[in-house]
Design a protein around this motif. Structure first.
Motif, mmCIF file in Angstrom:
data_model
loop_
_atom_site.group_PDB
_atom_site.id
_atom_site.type_symbol
_atom_site.label_atom_id
_atom_site.label_comp_id
_atom_site.label_asym_id
_atom_site.label_seq_id
_atom_site.Cartn_x
_atom_site.Cartn_y
_atom_site.Cartn_z
ATOM 1 N N UNK A 1 0.850 -1.192 0.000
ATOM 2 C CA UNK A 1 0.000 0.000 0.000
ATOM 3 C C UNK A 1 0.886 1.243 0.000
ATOM 4 N N UNK A 2 0.794 2.040 -1.064
ATOM 5 C CA UNK A 2 1.578 3.270 -1.202
ATOM 6 C C UNK A 2 0.705 4.433 -0.752
ATOM 7 N N UNK A 3 1.161 5.142 0.270
ATOM 8 C CA UNK A 3 0.340 6.212 0.847
ATOM 9 C C UNK A 3 0.608 7.568 0.219
ATOM 10 N N UNK A 4 1.881 7.912 0.045
ATOM 11 C CA UNK A 4 2.253 9.213 -0.510
ATOM 12 C C UNK A 4 3.747 9.167 -0.801
ATOM 13 N N UNK A 5 4.323 10.313 -1.026
ATOM 14 C CA UNK A 5 5.781 10.494 -1.148
ATOM 15 C C UNK A 5 6.373 9.901 -2.412
ATOM 16 N N UNK A 6 5.621 9.100 -3.146
ATOM 17 C CA UNK A 6 6.170 8.441 -4.330
ATOM 18 C C UNK A 6 5.718 9.181 -5.571
ATOM 19 N N UNK A 7 6.671 9.563 -6.396
ATOM 20 C CA UNK A 7 6.335 10.230 -7.647
ATOM 21 C C UNK A 7 5.532 9.293 -8.529
ATOM 22 N N UNK A 8 4.365 9.752 -8.982
ATOM 23 C CA UNK A 8 3.464 8.858 -9.693
ATOM 24 C C UNK A 8 4.017 8.398 -11.038
ATOM 25 N N UNK A 9 4.898 9.208 -11.662
ATOM 26 C CA UNK A 9 5.460 8.810 -12.949
ATOM 27 C C UNK A 9 6.901 8.334 -12.815
ATOM 28 N N UNK A 10 7.287 7.948 -11.609
ATOM 29 C CA UNK A 10 8.657 7.507 -11.374
ATOM 30 C C UNK A 10 8.958 6.217 -12.115
ATOM 31 N N UNK A 11 10.133 6.148 -12.722
ATOM 32 C CA UNK A 11 10.566 4.927 -13.400
ATOM 33 C C UNK A 11 10.693 3.783 -12.404
ATOM 34 N N UNK A 12 11.108 4.115 -11.177
ATOM 35 C CA UNK A 12 11.254 3.091 -10.148
ATOM 36 C C UNK A 12 9.899 2.463 -9.810
ATOM 37 N N UNK A 13 8.871 3.301 -9.724
ATOM 38 C CA UNK A 13 7.549 2.780 -9.406
ATOM 39 C C UNK A 13 7.013 1.905 -10.529
ATOM 40 N N UNK A 14 7.252 2.291 -11.761
ATOM 41 C CA UNK A 14 6.793 1.475 -12.887
ATOM 42 C C UNK A 14 7.465 0.110 -12.869
ATOM 43 N N UNK A 15 8.776 0.098 -12.629
ATOM 44 C CA UNK A 15 9.488 -1.173 -12.564
ATOM 45 C C UNK A 15 9.032 -1.995 -11.368
ATOM 46 N N UNK A 16 8.858 -1.335 -10.219
ATOM 47 C CA UNK A 16 8.417 -2.037 -9.012
ATOM 48 C C UNK A 16 7.032 -2.636 -9.204
ATOM 49 N N UNK A 17 6.136 -1.894 -9.850
ATOM 50 C CA UNK A 17 4.775 -2.381 -10.040
ATOM 51 C C UNK A 17 4.748 -3.632 -10.898
ATOM 52 N N UNK A 18 5.583 -3.679 -11.931
ATOM 53 C CA UNK A 18 5.648 -4.872 -12.773
ATOM 54 C C UNK A 18 6.208 -6.061 -12.008
ATOM 55 N N UNK B 1 -7.251 2.897 -4.317
ATOM 56 C CA UNK B 1 -7.212 2.366 -5.668
ATOM 57 C C UNK B 1 -6.234 1.207 -5.730
ATOM 58 N N UNK B 2 -6.655 0.095 -6.312
ATOM 59 C CA UNK B 2 -5.743 -1.019 -6.541
ATOM 60 C C UNK B 2 -5.385 -1.054 -8.020
ATOM 61 N N UNK B 3 -4.134 -1.399 -8.307
ATOM 62 C CA UNK B 3 -3.646 -1.423 -9.689
ATOM 63 C C UNK B 3 -3.326 -2.852 -10.087
ATOM 64 N N UNK B 4 -3.656 -3.200 -11.309
ATOM 65 C CA UNK B 4 -3.354 -4.555 -11.791
ATOM 66 C C UNK B 4 -3.019 -4.502 -13.265
ATOM 67 N N UNK B 5 -2.293 -5.497 -13.715
ATOM 68 C CA UNK B 5 -1.972 -5.652 -15.128
ATOM 69 C C UNK B 5 -2.691 -6.901 -15.636
ATOM 70 N N UNK B 6 -3.472 -6.777 -16.702
ATOM 71 C CA UNK B 6 -4.332 -7.886 -17.124
ATOM 72 C C UNK B 6 -3.578 -9.149 -17.514
ATOM 73 N N UNK B 7 -2.361 -9.014 -18.051
ATOM 74 C CA UNK B 7 -1.674 -10.210 -18.525
ATOM 75 C C UNK B 7 -1.176 -11.112 -17.411
ATOM 76 N N UNK B 8 -1.236 -10.637 -16.151
ATOM 77 C CA UNK B 8 -0.735 -11.445 -15.055
ATOM 78 C C UNK B 8 -1.830 -12.246 -14.366
ATOM 79 N N UNK B 9 -3.068 -12.118 -14.800
ATOM 80 C CA UNK B 9 -4.124 -12.932 -14.213
ATOM 81 C C UNK B 9 -4.054 -14.341 -14.787
ATOM 82 N N UNK B 10 -4.554 -15.296 -14.009
ATOM 83 C CA UNK B 10 -4.493 -16.701 -14.433
ATOM 84 C C UNK B 10 -5.281 -16.922 -15.718
ATOM 85 N N UNK B 11 -6.470 -16.355 -15.804
ATOM 86 C CA UNK B 11 -7.325 -16.608 -16.956
ATOM 87 C C UNK B 11 -6.783 -15.939 -18.216
ATOM 88 N N UNK B 12 -6.199 -14.757 -18.066
ATOM 89 C CA UNK B 12 -5.591 -14.105 -19.235
ATOM 90 C C UNK B 12 -4.413 -14.923 -19.748
#
Length: 535
Positions: free
Chosen positions: A274-291, A325-336
């Motif tokens: 759970x990310x509360x604040x302090x993190x830049x929303x367009x940070x490259x680190x966050x994009x990599x971490x989310x994946x 808000x929860x974030x997900x990537x569709x290709x990582x679901x079992x059914x996809x």
């Protein structure tokens, strides 16, 4: 690829125990202002492979919901039978009736699944579940009616229309009861998801207090990861910060932000960040971490103020106490993944069956006739999660072409890397020029797809020395299977720069869909025919 260097002390979690502010300064002062940048390595990916983060209670709860759904449909069919027994005259013997009941229950459960009734958190997110159940009832009526019409089945109207309607009403009552049971269990700190909270110290403390009073979200704080308010994810565990946490009433651990945070969360069996604040929303680190988190089945959640992750599908949890808000990537679901694999097997099987006698055999004979060398070119490439595999192509170069790579790169003043190609490569054979222009040399890779090493669509598989040079964000391409074709192949191929190709690959990973795969396949046929950018 270079990895950031962190001490053993930084990569372990710390339990917060009551101690004085001076003790805290001595104990934690040495990690003040330490910068930790996210880096995804092959070892990171292999450690997280095939390990589920779903807690056992969720499996049991889902099983109880499915059983409840089946029971609701059976009760509805039985009720309709009692009210209008004459309608079931076509189902005279018990076998036919129970066969139909099983058929109807299967459609009902699949309709609930497709409508999202089994999605994580949906049971406690307001009254959205009831709308989903009604949608599932409509889907069941439509699907059953369609099958009855197509196969000319003699089924009673009450079973096709009225039973699903009654089942939806019974199901609403059942889910209301199940929701109450779940919330009651959560007041006893049961049936919750172990959660790591990331953000500023103030943001973490606010979230801890909120979760202490809010059982609806179902988050159980087990660790915190303080970071400073900047895009560099600088570690923020100052003496003052730690004192605040120590004198709070929450028995959580401190999880330093490092290149192994996903592994640390997995070892703790945490299911949510759970990310509360302090993190830049367009940070490259966050994009990599989310994946990386998504590939380990760890959910990424945000408070609304920071919930903007490019390419992710966002879902608002509108509970009374807090919006998340929860974030997900569709290709990582079992059914996809199952749909994509089925698509790959069907396409590759058909392609090999059709192309073998009419295309592959003539090409093989021409290659052999030209210089008597081997027909196929086999090389080790790096696949999903950094796993190497044998990669097959029709040979389009001289047999010793690999040994000349580095020398030719220096001679032509090009960088020896992932996209190293020469327009007039002296190693390419006469038949090889034709094969490469129309991408016919790639046909044997359908065998790689059939084996499961590759997919029809995805980033191109590359060699180990190329993978070693991946940036933090680009290394996320290893989270999916490599493909025969992909976005950069239909957008200029070898005419693209390194940055353009990388951006296309990462964008594909973030925005995957089965329809986008179909579009890329169709465009690939046009690109192959035109031969643009192929050399």
């Amino acid at each position: 690829m270079q990895e950031s260097s962190f001490s053993t002390e930084d990569s372990t979690t710390r339990t917060i125990e009551p101690e004085t502010g001076n003790d805290a300064r001595k104990r934690y002062g040495r990690v003040r202002d330490r910068s930790a940048r996210l880096s995804i390595s092959l070892s990171d990916l292999s450690h997280g492979r095939h390990q589920s983060q779903i807690p056992r209670w969720r499996y049991m709860y889902l099983a109880s919901l499915v059983a409840q759904d089946v029971l609701a449909m059976l009760l509805s069919l039985w009720f309709c039978l009692l009210v209008k027994s004459d309608s079931y005259i076509t189902l005279t013997d018990s076998f036919s009736f129970w066969a139909f009941a099983v058929f109807q229950c299967l459609i009902w459960v699949l309709s609930l699944l497709g409508a999202g009734a089994y999605r994580r958190h949906i049971m406690t997110d307001g009254y959205r579940i009831y709308a989903i159940i009604l949608n599932a009832g409509v889907i069941t009526v439509v699907v059953t009616g369609y099958l009855v019409y197509m196969f000319q089945l003699e089924l009673p109207r009450t079973a096709v229309i009225e039973a699903p309607t009654v089942a939806a009403l019974v199901e609403i009552l059942g889910r209301w009861c199940s929701r109450k049971v779940l919330l009651r269990l959560r007041t006893k700190n049961l049936c919750k998801y172990d959660t790591v909270i990331m953000g500023s110290v103030d943001g973490i403390l606010e979230s801890l207090h909120m979760l202490d009073t809010c059982n609806t979200l179902g988050y159980r704080p087990v660790a915190v990861c303080p970071v400073e308010t900047n895009a560099n994810f600088t570690q923020d565990i100052s003496a003052l910060s730690v004192s605040k946490l120590i004198f709070s009433k929450f028995p959580v651990k401190i999880l330093p932000f490092s290149n192994s945070i996903a592994d640390d969360m997995q070892s703790m069996k945490s299911q949510i960040l759970l990310v509360t604040d302090a993190v830049s929303r367009d940070s490259e680190h966050m994009r990599a971490l989310s994946l990386l988190l998504e590939s380990r089945s760890i959910e990424l959640a945000f408070t609304v103020s920071v919930a903007d992750v490019g390419g992710h599908r966002l879902h608002l949890r509108d509970t009374m106490q807090q919006n998340v808000l929860t974030a997900s990537l569709p290709q990582y679901s079992f059914f996809a993944a199952m749909i994509k694999r089925t698509f790959d097997v069907m396409v590759s099987s058909f392609a090999l069956l059709v192309l073998c006698p009419f295309v592959m055999l003539p090409i093989a004979l021409m290659i052999k006739h030209e210089d008597k060398g081997p027909i196929f070119y086999c090389q080790e490439r790096i696949g999903k999660n950094g796993k190497p595999f044998k990669f097959y192509k029709f040979r389009s170069m001289q047999s010793n072409a690999d040994q000349l790579d580095k020398m030719l790169a220096e001679e032509y003043g090009q960088e020896y890397g992932a996209l190293f190609k020469l327009k007039d490569d002296p190693r390419v054979t006469a038949i090889g020029k034709v094969l490469r222009k129309y991408s016919l040399d790639e046909i044997p890779q359908f065998y790689n797809v059939l084996k499961g090493d590759m997919s029809i669509v995805g980033p191109r598989p590359q060699r180990q020395y190329e993978v070693d040079k991946y940036s933090k964000l680009y290394s996320t391409r290893l989270l999916v299977k490599p493909g025969i074709t992909g976005p950069w192949q239909i957008s200029g191929r070898s005419n693209l720069s390194q940055e353009q190709a990388e951006q296309l690959d990462v964008s594909y990973i973030e925005n995957w869909s089965i329809t986008s795969d179909v579009v890329i396949m169709l465009k690939t046929g046009v690109v192959m025919f035109r031969g643009v950018g192929a050399y």
